[in-house]
Design a protein around this motif. Sequence first.
Motif, short mmCIF file in Angstrom:
data_model
loop_
_atom_site.label_atom_id
_atom_site.label_comp_id
_atom_site.label_asym_id
_atom_site.label_seq_id
_atom_site.Cartn_x
_atom_site.Cartn_y
_atom_site.Cartn_z
N PHE A 228 -44.49 38.21 -5.45
CA PHE A 228 -44.74 39.55 -4.76
C PHE A 228 -43.97 40.61 -5.51
O PHE A 228 -42.77 40.40 -5.78
CB PHE A 228 -44.77 39.60 -3.21
N GLN A 229 -44.45 41.59 -5.73
CA GLN A 229 -43.60 42.57 -6.40
C GLN A 229 -43.45 44.08 -5.31
O GLN A 229 -44.55 44.39 -4.79
CB GLN A 229 -44.34 43.48 -7.72
N PRO A 230 -42.49 44.52 -5.08
CA PRO A 230 -42.10 45.54 -4.09
C PRO A 230 -42.82 46.85 -4.74
O PRO A 230 -42.61 46.97 -5.83
CB PRO A 230 -40.58 45.58 -3.79
N ILE A 231 -43.44 47.52 -3.98
CA ILE A 231 -44.20 48.85 -4.15
C ILE A 231 -44.06 49.85 -3.13
O ILE A 231 -43.76 49.38 -1.93
CB ILE A 231 -45.78 48.44 -4.65
N GLU A 232 -44.23 50.88 -3.66
CA GLU A 232 -44.36 52.02 -2.49
C GLU A 232 -45.73 52.50 -2.57
O GLU A 232 -46.31 53.05 -3.29
CB GLU A 232 -43.37 53.20 -2.87
N VAL A 233 -46.39 52.25 -1.45
CA VAL A 233 -47.96 52.75 -1.37
C VAL A 233 -48.06 53.30 0.15
O VAL A 233 -47.91 52.70 1.05
CB VAL A 233 -48.94 51.58 -1.82
N PRO A 234 -48.83 54.38 0.09
CA PRO A 234 -49.05 54.82 1.43
C PRO A 234 -50.17 54.14 2.00
O PRO A 234 -50.79 53.20 1.50
CB PRO A 234 -49.84 56.38 1.08
N GLU A 235 -50.15 54.12 3.39
CA GLU A 235 -50.96 53.33 4.18
C GLU A 235 -52.29 53.46 3.91
O GLU A 235 -52.79 54.74 3.75
CB GLU A 235 -50.92 53.77 5.69
N GLY A 236 -53.25 52.20 3.86
CA GLY A 236 -54.49 52.34 3.51
C GLY A 236 -55.21 52.45 1.93
O GLY A 236 -56.14 52.56 1.62
N GLU A 237 -54.19 52.30 0.94
CA GLU A 237 -54.31 52.52 -0.40
C GLU A 237 -53.91 51.19 -1.20
O GLU A 237 -53.98 50.99 -2.09
CB GLU A 237 -53.46 53.71 -0.79
N ASP A 238 -53.69 50.07 -0.34
CA ASP A 238 -53.80 48.95 -0.95
C ASP A 238 -55.10 48.44 -1.82
O ASP A 238 -56.23 48.78 -1.33
CB ASP A 238 -53.39 47.91 0.22
N GLU A 239 -55.11 47.81 -2.71
CA GLU A 239 -56.18 47.31 -3.62
C GLU A 239 -56.70 46.22 -2.60
O GLU A 239 -55.79 45.36 -2.14
CB GLU A 239 -55.78 46.93 -4.95
N GLY A 240 -57.95 45.83 -2.82
CA GLY A 240 -58.45 44.97 -2.07
C GLY A 240 -58.47 43.48 -2.87
O GLY A 240 -58.06 43.37 -3.90
N PRO A 241 -58.90 42.28 -2.30
CA PRO A 241 -59.07 41.06 -3.09
C PRO A 241 -59.62 40.99 -4.14
O PRO A 241 -59.46 40.23 -4.99
CB PRO A 241 -59.38 40.18 -1.73
N ALA A 242 -60.90 41.81 -4.28
CA ALA A 242 -61.51 41.79 -5.32
C ALA A 242 -60.94 42.21 -6.46
O ALA A 242 -60.91 41.84 -7.86
CB ALA A 242 -62.95 42.66 -5.02
N GLU A 243 -60.13 43.51 -6.44
CA GLU A 243 -59.45 44.06 -7.67
C GLU A 243 -58.33 43.20 -7.78
O GLU A 243 -58.05 43.04 -9.05
CB GLU A 243 -58.71 45.48 -7.18
#
Length: 336
Positions: A228-243
Amino acid sequence: MHILVTNDDGPPSDQSSPYVHSLVSSLQAAGHTVSVVLPHTQRSWIGKAHLVGKSVRPSYFRPSPLTTSNGRLSNTGTTHTRPLPSSSTDEEWVLVDSTPASCVQIGLYHYFKERGPIDLVISGPNYGRNSTAVFSLSSGTIGGAMEAAVCGFKSIALSYAFFDRNHDPTIITGASALSVKLVEHLHANWDPTTHLYSVNVPLVEDVGSRKILYTHMLQNTWRSGSCFQPIEVPEGEDEGPAEAEAAMRKAEEKQGIRELTGESVPNSGRETPLQSHVRYTHKHFKWAPHFKDVYQSVEESEPGNDGWAVAHMNTSVTPLRANFMHSGQQEGEIKL
């Protein structure tokens, strides 16, 4: 035979599940009765999990006839909320909003009774290889076959190891034709000490003329740190399993090209640890494993394992048992 087919890639799709329709059609052409229960969406890397506490709802997929169009096998069909009437002779597959292991349970015990007992479960063909321990222990494809095995059914986890993703219909058809012959051979000559087989078929020209090797599973590990790589992402903008799965397949394609050309695998090293003056830094984490760990372990291994066989464009057949076997000779009471 009456064969139950499941997978972890979902219904036919050029993007996520390009092989299952070809295999089903090839099995049917060889005279087998094929019943199909698939996850309704992509479910890779989920192992033998069940979604506890969640009711499972089926839908029904009606595949279009398998044809070749624009240099690709067709992967189309329609999904419906209700099944066809019993009087219909049209082909229909069951989709469930759960995992490959749940698909197996539902397929074995809740559908298809009128077709007679199920002789064999095939999980796959997976979109990519399932060789070595690192891949196999998390594989939804192997998880589906493992579920069948612990239910007392013979099962085969089938994976197609691609070296590029052009989905050449001739190569895919050849892989499916070989798979049918190999499945028939394994079923007719089943080793009584084996619960399931993990099979990796390379997607290369004339795969039927290449070697088929019994192999053991290469024991390897993640050597480059966290997956796992630490990232800063606003809520709701995670990529989905398909991506995420698409990104993994892109990395696998690059490795396939390296295997074809003999190019070495670059070493990107470890991530730099985050420094902080507080107890924890609030971060999001993105699944980003170092797949070079797997490919380097294969390059460094001796012949005879599943990863080595696939890297040399041969089909690997790995006999497995559906348990975590004990190790060592420790016996008796432990006194502290």
